[in-house]
Design a protein around this motif. Structure first.
Motif, mmCIF file in Angstrom:
data_model
loop_
_atom_site.group_PDB
_atom_site.id
_atom_site.type_symbol
_atom_site.label_atom_id
_atom_site.label_comp_id
_atom_site.label_asym_id
_atom_site.label_seq_id
_atom_site.Cartn_x
_atom_site.Cartn_y
_atom_site.Cartn_z
ATOM 1 N N GLN A 282 0.833 -1.199 0.000
ATOM 2 C CA GLN A 282 0.000 0.000 0.000
ATOM 3 C C GLN A 282 0.871 1.254 0.000
ATOM 4 N N MET A 283 1.965 1.217 0.753
ATOM 5 C CA MET A 283 2.867 2.372 0.788
ATOM 6 C C MET A 283 3.485 2.619 -0.592
ATOM 7 N N ARG A 284 3.897 1.546 -1.263
ATOM 8 C CA ARG A 284 4.462 1.698 -2.608
ATOM 9 C C ARG A 284 3.433 2.309 -3.560
ATOM 10 N N ASN A 285 2.182 1.834 -3.482
ATOM 11 C CA ASN A 285 1.133 2.369 -4.347
ATOM 12 C C ASN A 285 0.889 3.850 -4.072
ATOM 13 N N LYS A 286 0.882 4.227 -2.802
ATOM 14 C CA LYS A 286 0.674 5.637 -2.459
ATOM 15 C C LYS A 286 1.853 6.494 -2.899
ATOM 16 N N GLU A 287 3.062 5.945 -2.841
ATOM 17 C CA GLU A 287 4.243 6.680 -3.317
ATOM 18 C C GLU A 287 4.130 6.949 -4.815
ATOM 19 N N VAL A 288 3.671 5.945 -5.564
ATOM 20 C CA VAL A 288 3.490 6.112 -7.009
ATOM 21 C C VAL A 288 2.423 7.165 -7.279
ATOM 22 N N GLU A 289 1.324 7.091 -6.540
ATOM 23 C CA GLU A 289 0.236 8.061 -6.699
ATOM 24 C C GLU A 289 0.726 9.477 -6.375
ATOM 25 N N TYR B 75 2.487 14.820 -8.203
ATOM 26 C CA TYR B 75 3.517 15.861 -8.169
ATOM 27 C C TYR B 75 3.982 16.216 -9.577
ATOM 28 N N LEU B 76 4.248 15.206 -10.399
ATOM 29 C CA LEU B 76 4.720 15.468 -11.758
ATOM 30 C C LEU B 76 3.646 16.151 -12.604
ATOM 31 N N THR B 77 2.408 15.723 -12.436
ATOM 32 C CA THR B 77 1.301 16.349 -13.174
ATOM 33 C C THR B 77 1.139 17.801 -12.751
ATOM 34 N N LEU B 78 1.261 18.053 -11.468
ATOM 35 C CA LEU B 78 1.153 19.416 -10.939
ATOM 36 C C LEU B 78 2.268 20.290 -11.490
ATOM 37 N N GLU B 79 3.472 19.755 -11.564
ATOM 38 C CA GLU B 79 4.602 20.509 -12.136
ATOM 39 C C GLU B 79 4.331 20.898 -13.583
ATOM 40 N N GLU B 80 3.799 19.948 -14.348
ATOM 41 C CA GLU B 80 3.505 20.228 -15.755
ATOM 42 C C GLU B 80 2.386 21.258 -15.887
ATOM 43 N N LEU B 81 1.385 21.177 -15.046
ATOM 44 C CA LEU B 81 0.280 22.140 -15.100
ATOM 45 C C LEU B 81 0.750 23.544 -14.742
ATOM 46 N N GLN B 82 1.691 23.671 -13.834
ATOM 47 C CA GLN B 82 2.193 24.974 -13.421
ATOM 48 C C GLN B 82 2.950 25.672 -14.546
ATOM 49 N N GLN B 83 3.499 24.916 -15.457
ATOM 50 C CA GLN B 83 4.248 25.501 -16.568
ATOM 51 C C GLN B 83 3.336 26.072 -17.654
ATOM 52 N N ASP C 50 -5.951 22.068 -8.471
ATOM 53 C CA ASP C 50 -6.516 21.793 -7.140
ATOM 54 C C ASP C 50 -6.660 20.290 -6.895
ATOM 55 N N GLU C 51 -7.107 19.566 -7.906
ATOM 56 C CA GLU C 51 -7.257 18.113 -7.784
ATOM 57 C C GLU C 51 -5.916 17.447 -7.517
ATOM 58 N N GLN C 52 -4.894 17.867 -8.247
ATOM 59 C CA GLN C 52 -3.571 17.263 -8.078
ATOM 60 C C GLN C 52 -2.969 17.606 -6.711
ATOM 61 N N GLU C 53 -3.189 18.825 -6.252
ATOM 62 C CA GLU C 53 -2.704 19.199 -4.914
ATOM 63 C C GLU C 53 -3.405 18.379 -3.839
ATOM 64 N N ARG C 54 -4.694 18.156 -4.021
ATOM 65 C CA ARG C 54 -5.458 17.356 -3.070
ATOM 66 C C ARG C 54 -4.948 15.907 -3.066
ATOM 67 N N LYS C 55 -4.712 15.359 -4.260
ATOM 68 C CA LYS C 55 -4.193 14.000 -4.351
ATOM 69 C C LYS C 55 -2.822 13.896 -3.672
ATOM 70 N N LEU C 56 -2.003 14.913 -3.864
ATOM 71 C CA LEU C 56 -0.669 14.938 -3.265
ATOM 72 C C LEU C 56 -0.766 14.940 -1.741
ATOM 73 N N THR D 25 -0.638 12.052 3.570
ATOM 74 C CA THR D 25 -1.325 11.676 4.813
ATOM 75 C C THR D 25 -1.425 10.155 4.932
ATOM 76 N N ALA D 26 -1.798 9.504 3.833
ATOM 77 C CA ALA D 26 -1.927 8.041 3.839
ATOM 78 C C ALA D 26 -0.578 7.375 4.079
ATOM 79 N N ILE D 27 0.477 7.918 3.480
ATOM 80 C CA ILE D 27 1.814 7.352 3.660
ATOM 81 C C ILE D 27 2.242 7.475 5.118
#
Length: 129
Positions: free
Chosen positions: A30-37, A42-50, A75-81, A86-88
C-alpha cells in the motif's frame, strides 16, 4: 506433557508470525502504491504549473476527455498529493507497529527455543511429515 505444551506454543507463535508478516507485506505494498500516486500527482502538478492560464486543459474520465479549467486540475492534483502524504504517514505508523510486533514474536520464539533446545529437532521432524 511439556513437549506438547512447547509444541502448541510454537505453533501459536508460528501462526502469529505468518499473520504479522502478511499484514506487513500488505502495508508495504500500500505504501508503494501511495508513493506512485504521490509522484504522479507531483509530476502532473509541475507540468500544469508551466502552462499559461489560457491553455485548454483536459481531464480524462474513462475513455473521454473533458475540458476543465487549469485551476481545477491543479486543485485536484494538490489534493491528491496531500491525501497521499497523509496516507503514507498513517501507513508508516502501521508499518512500525507491525515491525515491533514481529520483533516481539521473534523474541518469544528465541526464548522458547532456549528454554527447550530439544524442541527444534521436534519441529524439524514435524515439518518433514
Amino acid at each position: 506433557m511439556a513437549d506438547e505444551a512447547n509444541r502448541s506454543a510454537f505453533l501459536e507463535i508460528q501462526g502469529r508470525m505468518i499473520e504479522i508478516s502478511q499484514k506487513l507485506k500488505q502495508v508495504q505494498n500500500q505504501m508503494r502504491n501511495k508513493e506512485v500516486e504521490k509522484k504522479r500527482a507531483y509530476l502532473t502538478l509541475e507540468e500544469l504549473q508551466q502552462l499559461s492560464d489560457d491553455t485548454n486543459t483536459y481531464k480524462a474520465i474513462g475513455r473521454t476527455f473533458v475540458l476543465e479549467p487549469r485551476s481545477v486540475l491543479m486543485d485536484e492534483q494538490e489534493r491528491k498529493l496531500k491525501d497521499s502524504e497523509t496516507a503514507i504517514a498513517s501507513l508508516q505508523t502501521s508499518k512500525e507497529y507491525l515491525e515491533k510486533q514481529r520483533a516481539e514474536v521473534e523474541n518469544n520464539l528465541r526464548e522458547l527455543l532456549q528454554q527447550d533446545p530439544g524442541i527444534a529437532s521436534q519441529i524439524m521432524s514435524m515439518s518433514v511429515m
